[in-house]
Design an enzyme around this catalytic site. Structure first.
Site, PDB file in Angstrom:
ATOM      1  N   SER A 243     -45.821  39.737  33.528  1.00  0.00           N
ATOM      2  CA  SER A 243     -45.686  40.718  32.451  1.00  0.00           C
ATOM      3  C   SER A 243     -45.200  42.039  33.046  1.00  0.00           C
ATOM      4  O   SER A 243     -44.925  42.123  34.240  1.00  0.00           O
ATOM      5  CB  SER A 243     -47.032  40.924  31.766  1.00  0.00           C
ATOM      6  OG  SER A 243     -47.876  41.673  32.632  1.00  0.00           O
ATOM      7  N   LYS A 244     -45.144  43.044  32.182  1.00  0.00           N
ATOM      8  CA  LYS A 244     -44.670  44.362  32.624  1.00  0.00           C
ATOM      9  C   LYS A 244     -45.488  44.900  33.794  1.00  0.00           C
ATOM     10  O   LYS A 244     -44.994  45.681  34.592  1.00  0.00           O
ATOM     11  CB  LYS A 244     -44.738  45.347  31.455  1.00  0.00           C
ATOM     12  CG  LYS A 244     -43.704  45.059  30.387  1.00  0.00           C
ATOM     13  CD  LYS A 244     -43.211  46.354  29.741  1.00  0.00           C
ATOM     14  CE  LYS A 244     -42.133  46.078  28.730  1.00  0.00           C
ATOM     15  NZ  LYS A 244     -42.679  45.767  27.389  1.00  0.00           N
ATOM     16  N   ARG A 245     -46.763  44.492  33.852  1.00  0.00           N
ATOM     17  CA  ARG A 245     -47.602  44.964  34.951  1.00  0.00           C
ATOM     18  C   ARG A 245     -47.015  44.585  36.314  1.00  0.00           C
ATOM     19  O   ARG A 245     -47.290  45.205  37.327  1.00  0.00           O
ATOM     20  CB  ARG A 245     -49.010  44.353  34.850  1.00  0.00           C
ATOM     21  CG  ARG A 245     -49.907  45.012  33.820  1.00  0.00           C
ATOM     22  CD  ARG A 245     -51.278  44.371  33.808  1.00  0.00           C
ATOM     23  NE  ARG A 245     -51.210  42.941  33.539  1.00  0.00           N
ATOM     24  CZ  ARG A 245     -51.450  41.981  34.422  1.00  0.00           C
ATOM     25  NH1 ARG A 245     -51.815  42.299  35.645  1.00  0.00           N
ATOM     26  NH2 ARG A 245     -51.349  40.716  34.096  1.00  0.00           N
ATOM     27  N   HIS A 246     -46.236  43.511  36.315  1.00  0.00           N
ATOM     28  CA  HIS A 246     -45.640  43.073  37.582  1.00  0.00           C
ATOM     29  C   HIS A 246     -44.303  43.754  37.855  1.00  0.00           C
ATOM     30  O   HIS A 246     -43.573  43.351  38.752  1.00  0.00           O
ATOM     31  CB  HIS A 246     -45.442  41.557  37.564  1.00  0.00           C
ATOM     32  CG  HIS A 246     -46.731  40.788  37.457  1.00  0.00           C
ATOM     33  ND1 HIS A 246     -47.181  40.264  36.266  1.00  0.00           N
ATOM     34  CD2 HIS A 246     -47.665  40.488  38.388  1.00  0.00           C
ATOM     35  CE1 HIS A 246     -48.343  39.656  36.477  1.00  0.00           C
ATOM     36  NE2 HIS A 246     -48.658  39.779  37.744  1.00  0.00           N
ATOM     37  N   GLY A 247     -43.987  44.783  37.071  1.00  0.00           N
ATOM     38  CA  GLY A 247     -42.713  45.487  37.288  1.00  0.00           C
ATOM     39  C   GLY A 247     -41.702  45.062  36.230  1.00  0.00           C
ATOM     40  O   GLY A 247     -42.012  44.272  35.336  1.00  0.00           O
TER      41      GLY A 247
END
Ligand code: GLU
Length: 471
Positions: A243-247
């Site tokens: 997800s966005k948390r991973h960049g």
């Protein structure tokens, strides 16, 4: 067998990301492998969140990746079709208007949660009399359309996961539309999959809990059931859903960094599929030939950027120098350099082996395109040697360079004459200052490779500038 028809059905509510496009790829491959049809369906029923620029992003990136679709649809242009089927369900009493207020529903949810019960709609509006209904509609009370979910066990065979079962009794009556012209995801998907005669629904595992809802809607509408294949989740390095948390995992972002489309396709197919042996590199055509859903595994697929780099590097090495130079040119240009293609072809020949993505060319090779280099003079000193030693070494280099004729200016010849003169201890005392003088960098390609590309005039000029710096 019926001709295969698959669909990729993205919602244009954000940039197309790698997880999405993997679903597109698997649908494409499965369709093309069976000489079937690949449909692109833009699911833009969410009027607020859907944006034309995101649709453009989807279209551009699929095209760039070579995943061309045979048919194109936009859900926002199909309102009448959905209205027809919504009316059908309402008329048959399989769906009903619900006038419950949001705050009442929320209180209901909280109450269920506090009692440890899975939250679901209690069915309050199921039993409205025709009179009450009429009155509410006339008064234009806010409402939604709910599907009367039959309390039963829904089971289906998933081509990847095998038999899957859900207890629909726990679901409660789901909202399928805000009104006749605003259907929600589960409903419009069911109508479209039927109307577009989709034979195989291939999508991410995150949609598996939607499948029983969709199956029940199909049954209520009298539609046939497509085959289902839910692809394993794509996971980040920490093994949670990517997800966005991973960049930023948008396709556009990878494209900007200089990943090649064939590398992205190759990388994505291995997120869930394997060829059954240890091959790792496949062109799209090879994949079309070899792909099968039987070789898709159930377990989550970890997104490993190092593997992507390795695959991209492999494809970069397959390019001709001319192609590679053309691919690298825009990167140097946007860094502000005027780029001469024949020179760039020579430059990329030095870096083809080590480039992992095209954008790296700027950091590796900007000095070829600069008029003047700027670096601290201390960089010219090799290990324990003094500035004076560096200056002497550079003067020696200047003499050697000046003694060579233009037609002797090749990497091999340069290497031969310089090495013959580098007689003191390790050769670093001579070659280090030379390399720094030519590149202005701590690390770069070797001095003879650089000099051969720079040419005699520029090489001598840079050596003189370094001597100046030390004077
Ligand atoms: N619009 C849905 C999404 O973008 C499609 C899911 C499906 O394939 O049914 O996730």
């Amino acid at each position: 067998m019926k001709k295969v028809r698959t669909r990729f059905a993205p919602s244009p509510t954000g940039a197309l990301h790698m997880g999405n496009v993997r679903a597109a790829l698997f649908n494409y491959l499965f369709a093309k492998h069976t000489e079937g049809t690949f449909v692109l369906r833009i699911e833009d029923t969410d009027k607020e969140r859907s944006k034309p620029e995101w649709e453009q992003d989807i279209v551009d990136n699929l095209t760039w990746l070579g995943l061309e679709w045979d048919e194109f649809y936009r859900q926002s242009e199909r309102t009448e079709i959905y209205a027809k089927y919504l009316t059908q369900l309402l008329t048959q009493g399989k769906a009903y208007y619900c006038f419950c207020k949001e705050e009442d529903l929320e209180a209901q949810r909280q109450d269920q949660l506090s009692r440890g019960v899975a939250p679901s709609y209690k069915g309050t509006c199921r039993t409205l009399t025709p009179k009450e209904l009429e009155k509410n509609l006339q008064e234009k009370k806010p409402c939604v359309i709910r599907f009367l979910v039959p309390a039963k066990i829904v089971s289906f065979h998933d081509l990847i996961r095998g038999q899957v079962k859900f207890d629909a009794g726990l679901m409660g009556d789901i909202v399928i539309a805000k009104d006749l012209t605003t259907p929600l995801y589960n409903f419009s998907v069911v109508v479209d999959d039927f109307e577009m005669t989709i034979t195989h629904v291939i999508r991410g595992e995150d949609h598996i809990s939607n499948t029983p809802k969709q199956i029940l809607l199909q049954e209520a509408l009298g539609f046939t059931r497509p085959a289902y294949a839910h692809l394993p989740l794509v996971l980040g390095g920490d093994r949670t859903k990517l997800s966005k948390r991973h960049g930023d995992n948008s396709v556009t972002q990878f494209r900007i960094q200089g990943y090649l489309p064939e590398a992205i396709v190759n990388f994505l197919v291995l997120l869930g599929w394997n060829p059954g042996d240890n091959r790792e590199l496949f062109t799209l055509e090879e994949l079309v030939k070899e792909f099968s859903l039987e070789r898709v595994h159930k377990g989550g697929a970890v997104f490993n950027p190092k593997r992507l780099d390795w695959i991209n590097g492999s494809y970069i090495r397959k390019k001709s120098l001319k192609e590679l130079a053309e691919f690298c040119k825009p990167y140097l240009e946007s860094a502000g350099f005027d780029v001469d293609l024949p020179l760039l072809e020579k430059v990329v020949s030095l870096y083809q082996e080590r480039l992992k993505k095209l954008s790296e060319i700027v950091g590796f090779a900007d000095f070829f395109f600069k008029d003047k280099l700027s670096y601290p003079k201390d960089m010219l000193r090799w290990k324990k040697y003094t500035e004076k030693d560096a200056k002497d070494a550079l003067e020696q280099c200047e003499n050697i360079a000046a003694s060579l004729k233009a037609d002797e200016w090749t990497k091999e010849k340069l290497e031969q004459v310089f090495l013959a003169k580098a007689t003191m201890g390790d050769r670093g005392y001579l070659l280090w200052p030379l390399r720094v003088a030519l590149s202005g960098k701590e690390a770069s390609a070797g001095p003879f490779e650089i000099a051969s590309v720079l040419g005699k005039e520029k090489t001598v000029e840079r050596i003189q500038e370094a001597i100046q710096l030390l004077s």
